[in-house]
Scaffold this motif. Structure first.
Motif, PDB file in Angstrom:
ATOM      1  N   SER A  50      90.597  33.564  38.379  1.00  0.00           N
ATOM      2  CA  SER A  50      91.514  32.883  39.279  1.00  0.00           C
ATOM      3  C   SER A  50      91.525  33.488  40.676  1.00  0.00           C
ATOM      4  O   SER A  50      92.097  32.911  41.602  1.00  0.00           O
ATOM      5  N   GLY A  51      90.910  34.665  40.821  1.00  0.00           N
ATOM      6  CA  GLY A  51      90.889  35.356  42.104  1.00  0.00           C
ATOM      7  C   GLY A  51      91.925  36.445  42.215  1.00  0.00           C
ATOM      8  O   GLY A  51      91.912  37.219  43.189  1.00  0.00           O
ATOM      9  N   ALA A  52      92.825  36.550  41.261  1.00  0.00           N
ATOM     10  CA  ALA A  52      93.859  37.578  41.288  1.00  0.00           C
ATOM     11  C   ALA A  52      93.259  38.949  40.984  1.00  0.00           C
ATOM     12  O   ALA A  52      92.394  39.081  40.120  1.00  0.00           O
ATOM     13  N   SER A  53      93.739  39.947  41.699  1.00  0.00           N
ATOM     14  CA  SER A  53      93.371  41.334  41.417  1.00  0.00           C
ATOM     15  C   SER A  53      94.522  41.958  40.640  1.00  0.00           C
ATOM     16  O   SER A  53      95.578  42.261  41.199  1.00  0.00           O
ATOM     17  N   VAL A  54      94.335  42.107  39.344  1.00  0.00           N
ATOM     18  CA  VAL A  54      95.426  42.483  38.450  1.00  0.00           C
ATOM     19  C   VAL A  54      95.404  43.969  38.127  1.00  0.00           C
ATOM     20  O   VAL A  54      94.359  44.539  37.776  1.00  0.00           O
ATOM     21  N   HIS A  55      96.571  44.587  38.238  1.00  0.00           N
ATOM     22  CA  HIS A  55      96.740  45.981  37.824  1.00  0.00           C
ATOM     23  C   HIS A  55      97.028  46.011  36.325  1.00  0.00           C
ATOM     24  O   HIS A  55      97.909  45.307  35.839  1.00  0.00           O
ATOM     25  N   PHE A  56      96.252  46.800  35.581  1.00  0.00           N
ATOM     26  CA  PHE A  56      96.464  46.880  34.139  1.00  0.00           C
ATOM     27  C   PHE A  56      96.162  48.280  33.642  1.00  0.00           C
ATOM     28  O   PHE A  56      95.572  49.115  34.342  1.00  0.00           O
ATOM     29  N   ARG A  57      96.580  48.548  32.427  1.00  0.00           N
ATOM     30  CA  ARG A  57      96.262  49.803  31.744  1.00  0.00           C
ATOM     31  C   ARG A  57      95.782  49.484  30.337  1.00  0.00           C
ATOM     32  O   ARG A  57      96.324  48.608  29.663  1.00  0.00           O
ATOM     33  N   ASP A  58      94.765  50.205  29.898  1.00  0.00           N
ATOM     34  CA  ASP A  58      94.172  50.056  28.573  1.00  0.00           C
ATOM     35  C   ASP A  58      94.242  51.441  27.941  1.00  0.00           C
ATOM     36  O   ASP A  58      93.411  52.307  28.217  1.00  0.00           O
ATOM     37  N   GLU A  59      95.259  51.669  27.107  1.00  0.00           N
ATOM     38  CA  GLU A  59      95.575  53.025  26.646  1.00  0.00           C
ATOM     39  C   GLU A  59      95.606  53.114  25.125  1.00  0.00           C
ATOM     40  O   GLU A  59      95.428  52.125  24.421  1.00  0.00           O
ATOM     41  N   GLY A  60      95.845  54.328  24.638  1.00  0.00           N
ATOM     42  CA  GLY A  60      96.009  54.541  23.213  1.00  0.00           C
ATOM     43  C   GLY A  60      94.701  54.710  22.477  1.00  0.00           C
ATOM     44  O   GLY A  60      93.686  55.132  23.037  1.00  0.00           O
ATOM     45  N   ASN A  61      94.693  54.354  21.207  1.00  0.00           N
ATOM     46  CA  ASN A  61      93.547  54.508  20.319  1.00  0.00           C
ATOM     47  C   ASN A  61      92.558  53.366  20.554  1.00  0.00           C
ATOM     48  O   ASN A  61      92.792  52.237  20.131  1.00  0.00           O
ATOM     49  N   ALA A  62      91.456  53.675  21.206  1.00  0.00           N
ATOM     50  CA  ALA A  62      90.477  52.636  21.548  1.00  0.00           C
ATOM     51  C   ALA A  62      89.902  51.946  20.328  1.00  0.00           C
ATOM     52  O   ALA A  62      89.429  50.801  20.418  1.00  0.00           O
ATOM     53  N   ASP A  63      89.953  52.599  19.163  1.00  0.00           N
ATOM     54  CA  ASP A  63      89.410  52.017  17.937  1.00  0.00           C
ATOM     55  C   ASP A  63      90.482  51.367  17.067  1.00  0.00           C
ATOM     56  O   ASP A  63      90.174  50.842  15.984  1.00  0.00           O
ATOM     57  N   GLY A  64      91.715  51.392  17.523  1.00  0.00           N
ATOM     58  CA  GLY A  64      92.805  50.843  16.730  1.00  0.00           C
ATOM     59  C   GLY A  64      93.011  49.358  16.983  1.00  0.00           C
ATOM     60  O   GLY A  64      92.412  48.765  17.880  1.00  0.00           O
ATOM     61  N   PRO A  65      93.883  48.726  16.201  1.00  0.00           N
ATOM     62  CA  PRO A  65      94.221  47.318  16.438  1.00  0.00           C
ATOM     63  C   PRO A  65      94.802  47.163  17.838  1.00  0.00           C
ATOM     64  O   PRO A  65      95.539  48.031  18.315  1.00  0.00           O
ATOM     65  N   ALA A  66      94.500  46.066  18.492  1.00  0.00           N
ATOM     66  CA  ALA A  66      94.942  45.863  19.876  1.00  0.00           C
ATOM     67  C   ALA A  66      96.346  45.264  19.920  1.00  0.00           C
ATOM     68  O   ALA A  66      96.701  44.392  19.134  1.00  0.00           O
ATOM     69  N   LEU A  67      97.136  45.761  20.880  1.00  0.00           N
ATOM     70  CA  LEU A  67      98.480  45.280  21.127  1.00  0.00           C
ATOM     71  C   LEU A  67      98.625  45.045  22.627  1.00  0.00           C
ATOM     72  O   LEU A  67      98.473  45.973  23.422  1.00  0.00           O
ATOM     73  N   VAL A  68      98.890  43.815  23.018  1.00  0.00           N
ATOM     74  CA  VAL A  68      99.069  43.444  24.425  1.00  0.00           C
ATOM     75  C   VAL A  68     100.563  43.293  24.682  1.00  0.00           C
ATOM     76  O   VAL A  68     101.252  42.573  23.960  1.00  0.00           O
ATOM     77  N   LEU A  69     101.062  43.981  25.719  1.00  0.00           N
ATOM     78  CA  LEU A  69     102.492  43.974  26.018  1.00  0.00           C
ATOM     79  C   LEU A  69     102.741  43.415  27.411  1.00  0.00           C
ATOM     80  O   LEU A  69     102.067  43.803  28.376  1.00  0.00           O
ATOM     81  N   VAL A  70     103.721  42.510  27.511  1.00  0.00           N
ATOM     82  CA  VAL A  70     103.974  41.753  28.741  1.00  0.00           C
ATOM     83  C   VAL A  70     105.402  42.033  29.225  1.00  0.00           C
ATOM     84  O   VAL A  70     106.370  41.776  28.493  1.00  0.00           O
TER      85      VAL A  70
END
Length: 338
Positions: A50-70
Protein backbone atom coordinates in the motif's frame (compact mmCIF):
# COMPACT_ATOMS: atom_id res chain seq x y z
CA UNK A 1 -6.33 58.60 31.79
CA UNK A 2 -9.13 56.04 31.98
CA UNK A 3 -8.68 55.20 28.31
CA UNK A 4 -4.95 54.64 28.84
CA UNK A 5 -5.65 52.32 31.78
CA UNK A 6 -8.25 50.37 29.79
CA UNK A 7 -5.91 50.15 26.81
CA UNK A 8 -3.11 48.89 29.04
CA UNK A 9 -5.39 46.34 30.66
CA UNK A 10 -6.60 45.11 27.28
CA UNK A 11 -3.00 44.80 26.09
CA UNK A 12 -2.12 42.72 29.15
CA UNK A 13 -5.13 40.47 28.57
CA UNK A 14 -4.19 39.96 24.92
CA UNK A 15 -0.57 39.23 25.83
CA UNK A 16 -1.67 36.76 28.52
CA UNK A 17 -3.94 35.03 26.01
CA UNK A 18 -1.11 34.81 23.47
CA UNK A 19 1.23 33.36 26.09
CA UNK A 20 -1.36 30.76 27.07
CA UNK A 21 -1.99 29.76 23.45
CA UNK A 22 1.73 29.52 22.70
CA UNK A 23 2.25 27.41 25.82
CA UNK A 24 -0.21 24.76 24.62
CA UNK A 25 0.54 24.89 20.89
CA UNK A 26 2.21 21.72 19.70
CA UNK A 27 3.62 21.32 16.22
CA UNK A 28 4.25 17.95 14.61
CA UNK A 29 7.46 16.18 15.58
CA UNK A 30 9.46 14.77 12.63
CA UNK A 31 9.41 11.00 12.34
CA UNK A 32 13.21 10.75 12.35
CA UNK A 33 13.39 12.37 15.78
CA UNK A 34 10.93 9.91 17.32
CA UNK A 35 12.41 6.89 15.55
CA UNK A 36 15.71 7.67 17.20
CA UNK A 37 13.98 7.81 20.57
CA UNK A 38 11.53 4.90 20.42
CA UNK A 39 12.60 2.45 17.69
CA UNK A 40 15.21 0.58 19.66
CA UNK A 41 15.67 -3.10 20.34
CA UNK A 42 13.57 -5.32 18.08
CA UNK A 43 12.03 -2.48 16.07
CA UNK A 44 11.98 -2.83 12.29
CA UNK A 45 10.25 -1.05 9.40
CA UNK A 46 8.52 -2.63 6.42
CA UNK A 47 7.28 -0.90 3.28
CA UNK A 48 3.95 -2.52 2.46
CA UNK A 49 2.32 -2.85 -0.98
CA UNK A 50 0.00 0.00 0.00
CA UNK A 51 3.05 2.26 0.30
CA UNK A 52 2.89 2.55 4.09
CA UNK A 53 6.14 2.32 6.03
CA UNK A 54 5.08 0.33 9.07
CA UNK A 55 6.90 0.10 12.38
CA UNK A 56 6.77 -3.44 13.75
CA UNK A 57 8.52 -5.85 16.09
CA UNK A 58 9.04 -9.59 15.59
CA UNK A 59 10.05 -10.96 18.99
CA UNK A 60 10.06 -14.03 21.20
CA UNK A 61 10.64 -17.64 20.17
CA UNK A 62 11.24 -17.60 16.42
CA UNK A 63 10.38 -21.31 16.25
CA UNK A 64 7.23 -21.08 18.34
CA UNK A 65 3.60 -20.65 17.26
CA UNK A 66 2.98 -17.14 15.93
CA UNK A 67 0.87 -14.61 17.82
CA UNK A 68 0.00 -11.26 16.20
CA UNK A 69 -1.09 -8.50 18.60
CA UNK A 70 -2.92 -5.33 17.55
CA UNK A 71 -3.00 -2.23 19.77
CA UNK A 72 -5.89 0.13 20.46
CA UNK A 73 -6.83 3.68 19.55
CA UNK A 74 -4.05 6.25 20.08
CA UNK A 75 -1.73 3.60 21.48
CA UNK A 76 1.31 1.88 19.94
CA UNK A 77 2.99 -1.52 19.82
CA UNK A 78 4.68 -0.69 23.14
CA UNK A 79 1.44 -1.59 24.94
CA UNK A 80 2.20 -5.29 24.27
CA UNK A 81 5.72 -5.42 25.70
CA UNK A 82 4.53 -6.85 29.06
CA UNK A 83 2.97 -9.80 27.21
CA UNK A 84 6.08 -10.18 25.07
CA UNK A 85 8.09 -10.52 28.29
CA UNK A 86 5.68 -13.14 29.68
CA UNK A 87 4.91 -15.14 26.52
CA UNK A 88 7.98 -14.64 24.35
CA UNK A 89 9.69 -17.77 25.60
CA UNK A 90 7.00 -19.89 23.93
CA UNK A 91 5.53 -17.78 21.13
CA UNK A 92 6.77 -15.77 18.19
CA UNK A 93 5.07 -12.42 18.82
CA UNK A 94 4.53 -9.85 16.07
CA UNK A 95 3.33 -6.36 16.98
CA UNK A 96 2.91 -3.28 14.81
CA UNK A 97 2.02 0.40 14.92
CA UNK A 98 -1.23 0.73 13.01
CA UNK A 99 -1.73 3.40 10.33
CA UNK A 100 -2.02 6.82 11.95
CA UNK A 101 -0.37 5.60 15.14
CA UNK A 102 3.05 5.35 16.75
CA UNK A 103 6.01 5.48 14.41
CA UNK A 104 3.99 4.36 11.39
CA UNK A 105 2.21 7.69 11.11
CA UNK A 106 -0.03 8.85 8.33
CA UNK A 107 -0.23 6.49 5.35
CA UNK A 108 -0.95 6.83 1.61
CA UNK A 109 -4.67 6.72 0.92
CA UNK A 110 -5.58 7.84 4.46
CA UNK A 111 -7.69 4.76 5.14
CA UNK A 112 -8.03 4.55 8.92
CA UNK A 113 -11.20 2.48 8.94
CA UNK A 114 -11.38 -0.92 10.59
CA UNK A 115 -11.15 -2.45 7.12
CA UNK A 116 -8.11 -0.36 6.24
CA UNK A 117 -6.36 -1.31 9.47
CA UNK A 118 -7.11 -5.01 8.93
CA UNK A 119 -5.69 -4.72 5.42
CA UNK A 120 -2.44 -3.36 6.88
CA UNK A 121 -2.26 -6.29 9.30
CA UNK A 122 -2.73 -8.66 6.36
CA UNK A 123 -0.02 -6.97 4.30
CA UNK A 124 2.49 -7.17 7.15
CA UNK A 125 1.78 -10.81 7.99
CA UNK A 126 2.13 -11.71 4.32
CA UNK A 127 5.42 -9.81 4.12
CA UNK A 128 6.68 -11.81 7.10
CA UNK A 129 5.57 -15.10 5.57
CA UNK A 130 3.02 -15.86 8.29
CA UNK A 131 0.30 -18.19 7.04
CA UNK A 132 -1.14 -19.52 10.32
CA UNK A 133 -1.22 -17.57 13.55
CA UNK A 134 -3.28 -16.55 16.55
CA UNK A 135 -4.36 -12.91 16.58
CA UNK A 136 -5.37 -10.68 19.44
CA UNK A 137 -6.22 -7.05 19.94
CA UNK A 138 -7.07 -4.50 22.57
CA UNK A 139 -9.90 -1.97 22.21
CA UNK A 140 -9.93 -0.80 18.57
CA UNK A 141 -7.35 -3.51 17.88
CA UNK A 142 -9.79 -6.13 19.10
CA UNK A 143 -12.35 -5.07 16.52
CA UNK A 144 -9.65 -5.18 13.86
CA UNK A 145 -8.59 -8.66 14.99
CA UNK A 146 -12.20 -9.90 14.94
CA UNK A 147 -12.64 -8.55 11.42
CA UNK A 148 -9.40 -10.22 10.34
CA UNK A 149 -10.60 -13.52 11.77
CA UNK A 150 -13.88 -13.20 9.85
CA UNK A 151 -12.20 -12.31 6.57
CA UNK A 152 -9.25 -14.74 6.82
CA UNK A 153 -10.42 -17.74 8.88
CA UNK A 154 -7.99 -20.01 7.04
CA UNK A 155 -5.09 -18.09 8.60
CA UNK A 156 -6.31 -17.63 12.17
CA UNK A 157 -5.79 -20.42 14.69
CA UNK A 158 -7.28 -18.55 17.65
CA UNK A 159 -8.66 -15.12 18.52
CA UNK A 160 -8.03 -13.01 21.66
CA UNK A 161 -10.19 -9.97 22.38
CA UNK A 162 -9.02 -7.64 25.16
CA UNK A 163 -11.56 -4.96 26.17
CA UNK A 164 -12.49 -4.97 22.52
CA UNK A 165 -14.50 -2.68 20.30
CA UNK A 166 -16.92 -4.26 17.86
CA UNK A 167 -20.31 -4.21 19.57
CA UNK A 168 -22.66 -1.29 20.26
CA UNK A 169 -21.82 0.24 23.63
CA UNK A 170 -24.18 1.86 26.11
CA UNK A 171 -22.16 3.96 28.55
CA UNK A 172 -23.79 4.41 31.93
CA UNK A 173 -22.01 6.36 34.66
CA UNK A 174 -18.74 6.35 32.73
CA UNK A 175 -16.52 9.30 31.93
CA UNK A 176 -14.37 8.65 28.82
CA UNK A 177 -11.07 10.55 28.54
CA UNK A 178 -11.36 14.19 27.47
CA UNK A 179 -9.15 13.55 24.41
CA UNK A 180 -11.67 11.01 23.05
CA UNK A 181 -14.61 13.34 23.63
CA UNK A 182 -12.80 16.23 21.93
CA UNK A 183 -11.80 14.04 18.97
CA UNK A 184 -15.49 13.37 18.27
CA UNK A 185 -16.26 17.12 18.06
CA UNK A 186 -15.47 18.36 14.51
CA UNK A 187 -14.43 21.92 15.43
CA UNK A 188 -12.48 21.05 18.56
CA UNK A 189 -10.77 18.10 16.87
CA UNK A 190 -9.35 20.56 14.32
CA UNK A 191 -8.13 22.83 17.11
CA UNK A 192 -6.39 19.86 18.72
CA UNK A 193 -4.35 19.63 15.53
CA UNK A 194 -2.40 22.62 16.83
CA UNK A 195 -3.33 23.02 20.49
CA UNK A 196 -2.74 19.98 22.68
CA UNK A 197 -1.85 20.34 26.36
CA UNK A 198 0.17 17.45 27.71
CA UNK A 199 -2.35 17.26 30.55
CA UNK A 200 -5.06 16.13 28.11
CA UNK A 201 -2.93 13.18 27.01
CA UNK A 202 -1.99 12.32 30.60
CA UNK A 203 -5.65 12.34 31.65
CA UNK A 204 -6.42 9.93 28.83
CA UNK A 205 -3.63 7.56 29.84
CA UNK A 206 -4.60 7.62 33.51
CA UNK A 207 -8.23 6.80 32.79
CA UNK A 208 -7.41 3.45 31.19
CA UNK A 209 -5.79 2.25 34.44
CA UNK A 210 -7.28 1.61 37.85
CA UNK A 211 -3.85 1.15 39.46
CA UNK A 212 -2.32 4.60 39.00
CA UNK A 213 1.12 3.35 40.07
CA UNK A 214 1.32 1.74 36.63
CA UNK A 215 1.24 5.16 34.95
CA UNK A 216 4.81 6.46 34.79
CA UNK A 217 6.21 9.74 33.49
CA UNK A 218 7.95 7.72 30.79
CA UNK A 219 4.65 6.20 29.65
CA UNK A 220 2.87 9.57 29.51
CA UNK A 221 5.80 11.10 27.61
CA UNK A 222 5.70 8.28 25.05
CA UNK A 223 1.94 8.66 24.46
CA UNK A 224 2.36 12.43 24.11
CA UNK A 225 5.29 12.09 21.71
CA UNK A 226 3.48 9.54 19.56
CA UNK A 227 0.46 11.81 19.37
CA UNK A 228 2.72 14.57 18.04
CA UNK A 229 4.31 12.31 15.42
CA UNK A 230 3.85 14.05 12.08
CA UNK A 231 0.46 13.21 10.60
CA UNK A 232 -0.95 11.27 13.56
CA UNK A 233 -3.33 13.99 14.71
CA UNK A 234 -4.68 14.41 11.19
CA UNK A 235 -5.18 10.65 10.96
CA UNK A 236 -6.95 10.57 14.33
CA UNK A 237 -9.32 13.33 13.26
CA UNK A 238 -10.17 11.48 10.04
CA UNK A 239 -10.65 8.21 11.89
CA UNK A 240 -13.06 9.61 14.46
CA UNK A 241 -14.95 11.54 11.78
CA UNK A 242 -15.56 8.32 9.84
CA UNK A 243 -16.99 6.40 12.82
CA UNK A 244 -20.57 5.23 12.41
CA UNK A 245 -22.71 3.65 15.13
CA UNK A 246 -24.73 1.99 12.37
CA UNK A 247 -21.57 0.31 11.03
CA UNK A 248 -20.79 -0.96 14.54
CA UNK A 249 -24.22 -2.56 14.77
CA UNK A 250 -23.76 -4.20 11.37
CA UNK A 251 -20.32 -5.48 12.33
CA UNK A 252 -21.54 -6.91 15.63
CA UNK A 253 -24.12 -8.95 13.72
CA UNK A 254 -21.27 -10.75 11.92
CA UNK A 255 -19.60 -11.99 15.11
CA UNK A 256 -21.53 -15.26 15.03
CA UNK A 257 -19.40 -16.18 12.02
CA UNK A 258 -16.24 -16.44 14.13
CA UNK A 259 -15.60 -20.17 14.35
CA UNK A 260 -12.10 -20.43 15.84
CA UNK A 261 -11.48 -20.68 19.60
CA UNK A 262 -11.84 -17.22 21.15
CA UNK A 263 -10.70 -15.79 24.48
CA UNK A 264 -12.35 -12.62 25.78
CA UNK A 265 -10.45 -10.72 28.47
CA UNK A 266 -11.88 -7.67 30.27
CA UNK A 267 -11.23 -5.33 33.16
CA UNK A 268 -14.41 -4.70 35.13
CA UNK A 269 -13.60 -1.03 35.73
CA UNK A 270 -13.18 -0.09 32.07
CA UNK A 271 -14.28 3.53 31.52
CA UNK A 272 -14.02 3.32 27.72
CA UNK A 273 -15.84 0.09 26.88
CA UNK A 274 -17.99 -1.08 29.81
CA UNK A 275 -17.68 -4.67 30.94
CA UNK A 276 -21.25 -5.36 29.73
CA UNK A 277 -19.76 -5.48 26.22
CA UNK A 278 -17.80 -8.58 27.24
CA UNK A 279 -21.04 -10.45 27.82
CA UNK A 280 -22.29 -9.38 24.39
CA UNK A 281 -19.16 -10.79 22.74
CA UNK A 282 -19.54 -14.01 24.76
CA UNK A 283 -23.15 -14.39 23.63
CA UNK A 284 -22.43 -13.76 19.95
CA UNK A 285 -19.22 -15.73 19.40
CA UNK A 286 -19.93 -19.49 19.44
CA UNK A 287 -16.68 -20.84 20.91
CA UNK A 288 -15.74 -18.06 23.33
CA UNK A 289 -14.30 -18.13 26.84
CA UNK A 290 -14.53 -15.09 29.12
CA UNK A 291 -12.11 -13.90 31.80
CA UNK A 292 -12.93 -10.76 33.80
CA UNK A 293 -10.43 -9.13 36.17
CA UNK A 294 -11.70 -7.18 39.16
CA UNK A 295 -10.46 -3.63 39.78
CA UNK A 296 -8.75 -3.53 36.37
CA UNK A 297 -9.29 -0.98 33.62
CA UNK A 298 -9.05 -0.88 29.84
CA UNK A 299 -5.58 -2.40 29.33
CA UNK A 300 -5.25 -5.67 31.33
CA UNK A 301 -2.11 -6.61 29.37
CA UNK A 302 -0.38 -3.65 31.04
CA UNK A 303 -2.21 -3.47 34.36
CA UNK A 304 -2.18 -7.19 35.22
CA UNK A 305 0.35 -8.59 32.71
CA UNK A 306 1.25 -11.76 34.61
CA UNK A 307 -2.34 -12.81 35.23
CA UNK A 308 -3.64 -11.91 31.76
CA UNK A 309 -0.68 -13.48 29.96
CA UNK A 310 -1.20 -16.61 32.06
CA UNK A 311 -4.80 -16.79 30.84
CA UNK A 312 -3.59 -16.40 27.25
CA UNK A 313 -0.96 -19.14 27.68
CA UNK A 314 -3.55 -21.57 29.08
CA UNK A 315 -6.02 -20.71 26.34
CA UNK A 316 -3.54 -21.04 23.48
CA UNK A 317 -2.12 -24.22 24.95
CA UNK A 318 -5.54 -25.82 24.61
CA UNK A 319 -6.59 -24.10 21.39
CA UNK A 320 -3.43 -25.05 19.53
CA UNK A 321 -3.26 -28.61 20.86
CA UNK A 322 -4.96 -30.07 17.78
CA UNK A 323 -2.64 -31.07 14.93
CA UNK A 324 -1.75 -28.10 12.72
CA UNK A 325 -1.87 -28.19 8.91
CA UNK A 326 1.31 -29.18 7.09
CA UNK A 327 3.77 -26.28 7.07
CA UNK A 328 3.97 -24.18 3.93
CA UNK A 329 7.14 -23.90 1.89
CA UNK A 330 9.77 -21.60 3.38
CA UNK A 331 8.95 -17.96 2.67
CA UNK A 332 11.31 -15.82 0.65
CA UNK A 333 13.00 -12.83 2.30
CA UNK A 334 10.20 -10.31 3.01
CA UNK A 335 10.34 -7.38 0.62
CA UNK A 336 10.71 -3.92 2.05
CA UNK A 337 11.82 -5.03 5.52
CA UNK A 338 14.71 -2.97 6.83
Amino acid sequence: MVKRVLAGTLTLIVLAFVVIVISVMRFDVPREELVGKYAGGASQFATLPSGASVHFRDEGNADGPALVLVHGSNASLHTWEPWVAELGGTYRIVTMDLPGHGLTGRVPGDDYSREGMAASVHELTEALGLTRFAIGGNSMGGGISALYALDHPERVTALILVNSSGVPVVREDTDPPLAFRLARMPVLSKIMRYVLPRSVVEEGVRKVFVDQSKVTDEMVARYFDMTLHEGNRDATRMRFASYSARDEVAFSERLGGIEMPTLIIWGDKDLLIPVAAADTFKERIPHAELVIYENVGHVPMEEVPVESAGAVAAFLGAALAEPAPAPAAAAEEPEGVE
